[in-house]
Write a protein that holds these residues in place. Structure first.
Motif, PDB file in Angstrom:
ATOM      1  N   ARG A  70       0.835  -1.193   0.000  1.00  0.00           N
ATOM      2  CA  ARG A  70       0.000   0.000   0.000  1.00  0.00           C
ATOM      3  C   ARG A  70       0.873   1.248   0.000  1.00  0.00           C
ATOM      4  NH1 ARG A  70      -2.325   2.652   4.286  1.00  0.00           N
ATOM      5  NH2 ARG A  70      -4.167   3.894   3.805  1.00  0.00           N
ATOM      6  N   MET A  74       1.203   4.161  -2.995  1.00  0.00           N
ATOM      7  CA  MET A  74       0.978   5.592  -2.781  1.00  0.00           C
ATOM      8  C   MET A  74       2.202   6.409  -3.169  1.00  0.00           C
ATOM      9  SD  MET A  74      -1.087   5.952   0.741  1.00  0.00           S
ATOM     10  CE  MET A  74      -2.832   5.661   0.848  1.00  0.00           C
TER      11      MET A  74
ATOM     12  N   SER B  71      -9.134   6.331   7.501  1.00  0.00           N
ATOM     13  CA  SER B  71      -8.737   6.534   6.115  1.00  0.00           C
ATOM     14  C   SER B  71      -7.961   7.837   5.914  1.00  0.00           C
ATOM     15  CB  SER B  71      -9.967   6.540   5.225  1.00  0.00           C
ATOM     16  OG  SER B  71     -10.802   7.610   5.640  1.00  0.00           O
ATOM     17  N   ASP B  74      -5.352   7.875   3.286  1.00  0.00           N
ATOM     18  CA  ASP B  74      -5.882   7.833   1.922  1.00  0.00           C
ATOM     19  C   ASP B  74      -6.432   9.189   1.497  1.00  0.00           C
ATOM     20  OD1 ASP B  74      -5.640   5.081   0.918  1.00  0.00           O
ATOM     21  OD2 ASP B  74      -6.780   4.610   2.740  1.00  0.00           O
ATOM     22  N   HIS B  77      -3.636  11.286   0.629  1.00  0.00           N
ATOM     23  CA  HIS B  77      -3.035  10.832  -0.631  1.00  0.00           C
ATOM     24  C   HIS B  77      -3.817  11.340  -1.837  1.00  0.00           C
ATOM     25  CE1 HIS B  77      -1.000   8.301  -3.512  1.00  0.00           C
ATOM     26  NE2 HIS B  77      -2.117   7.672  -3.831  1.00  0.00           N
TER      27      HIS B  77
END
Lengths: 117, 267
Positions: A70, A74, B71, B74, B77
């Motif tokens: 992961r 990214m 999250s 994320d 990101h």
């Protein structure tokens, strides 16, 4: 009737980090972009963006070998865009310079014409 | 299975936003602001439509993820990716604008080079002789509208506003005349024949007159001394029935002011 959807949501939340597939394709894509941008002869002003991309790509490769898929994905995705931005900035910079040269030419021609008259 | 077991989990999942640190919130806010800026910029949409779409998708993803627990990384990101796509699109748009400007300037440069070559070819005597002739000619057609000089259809690209190189010599002399007579002004009037729609002809006549004005301005004649007007199909000088008459009607007239800078009234 709520239960199945709840289960699904929970599964999604818990699935998180464990089952990320290896982002080999993304790493390949990022490397390809980096190769392309390195070939551009990036000027000093844009080189910091490229440097950032190189660093993130190196970190992505390390994460990949450690099985942190992961994190690797990214980092590689970000590195790709950092590199593309450096490329776009470089293109803009180059077009700006060409414009300046042309403007200089035109001024020169005007001056010559003025001297003739 | 007892569905009450899930309730606390669900609550946790929905309370997402509060899981975001102020840092993440800030990045997401930046991405939102950046996207709002680029989505309304026509040049950016034209130059980099795909990257705008990707910026939008990444942002939507980041926003969606704020409602899931755990999250934050994320969200950050995808906000980062969205910002980057936006910046890339912005740079591409600036590059495109520069390239378009460059194409324009390239034409101008070519025109100036031609003009310069023409100017060098003409000896001083030639210029003096021409001016004397022009003055005589101009006085010859002095009517109620003042001195009028006609540029024929052959000096333009067919159906276009662009001047052909053949126009250089004449216009160079007009510019020279205006430099020697600094108080005089000109009004440049475009005319067409009656083929095609009136609107198209009006626009074409105006654009041709503007081309002549641009040329004079490129040669250093101040914009204030040059008026531009298009008359389209009005005021023909010959019958539109014959090809020859139509060719005569397609013209640009340069109306000179008197020596005090007074132009005749517009038609």
């Amino acid at each position: 009737m709520i239960k199945p959807s709840l289960c699904a949501a929970l599964a999604l939340i818990l699935a998180g980090c464990a089952s990320d597939p290896a982002p080999s394709e993304q790493l390949r894509l990022t490397e390809q972009t980096l190769t392309q941008v390195r070939a551009l002869n990036i000027s000093a002003e844009q080189s910091s963006g490229l440097k950032l991309a190189e660093e993130k790509f190196a970190a992505a490769q390390t994460a990949m070998t450690q099985g942190k898929h992961r994190e690797a994905r990214m980092l590689a995705e970000q590195a790709e865009l950092d590199a593309r931005l450096a490329e776009a900035e470089q293109m803009h910079h180059a077009s700006q310079e060409q414009l300046h040269v042309l403007q200089g030419n035109i001024q020169q021609l005007r001056k010559q014409l003025g001297a003739l008259q | 299975m007892n569905k009450w077991f899930f309730a606390p989990m669900l609550l946790l999942g929905l309370s997402g936003c509060s899981n975001l640190s102020s840092n993440d919130q800030q990045l997401l806010g930046e991405a939102q602001a950046s996207f709002n800026r680029i989505k309304n910029d026509a040049d950016i949409l034209r130059a980099a439509p795909k990257d705008v779409v990707r910026a939008s998708e990444s942002l939507a993803r980041a926003e969606r993820l704020t409602s899931y627990w755990g999250s934050a990384e994320d969200v950050q990101h995808y906000a980062y990716l969205s910002l980057r796509y936006g910046e890339i699109a912005q740079q591409q748009s600036l590059t495109l604008l520069n390239q378009e400007r460059q194409a324009q300037l390239e034409l101008e440069r070519q025109r100036l080079q031609l003009t310069l070559r023409e100017a060098k070819l003409l000896s001083v005597q030639q210029q003096t002789a021409w001016l004397a002739e022009q003055m005589a000619m101009l006085q010859g057609v002095e009517g109620e509208r003042g001195l009028v000089m006609t540029l024929g259809d052959v000096l333009f690209e067919v159906g276009e506003a662009d001047l052909l190189p053949a126009a250089n010599r004449t216009l160079l002399q007009v510019a020279h005349f205006l430099q020697l007579n600094p108080r005089r002004k000109v009004r440049i009037e475009g005319y067409t024949d009656n083929t095609g729609s009136a609107d198209f002809n009006l626009e074409l006549s105006r654009a041709r007159a503007q081309s002549v004005a641009d040329f004079l301005q490129d040669l250093g004649i101040a914009a204030e001394r040059v008026e531009v007007v298009g008359h389209g199909i009005d005021f023909p000088v010959a019958e539109n029935a014959s090809a020859r008459g139509r060719a005569q009607n397609r013209r640009v007239e340069i109306v000179f002011s008197d020596e005090q800078g007074r132009l005749s009234a517009e038609r």
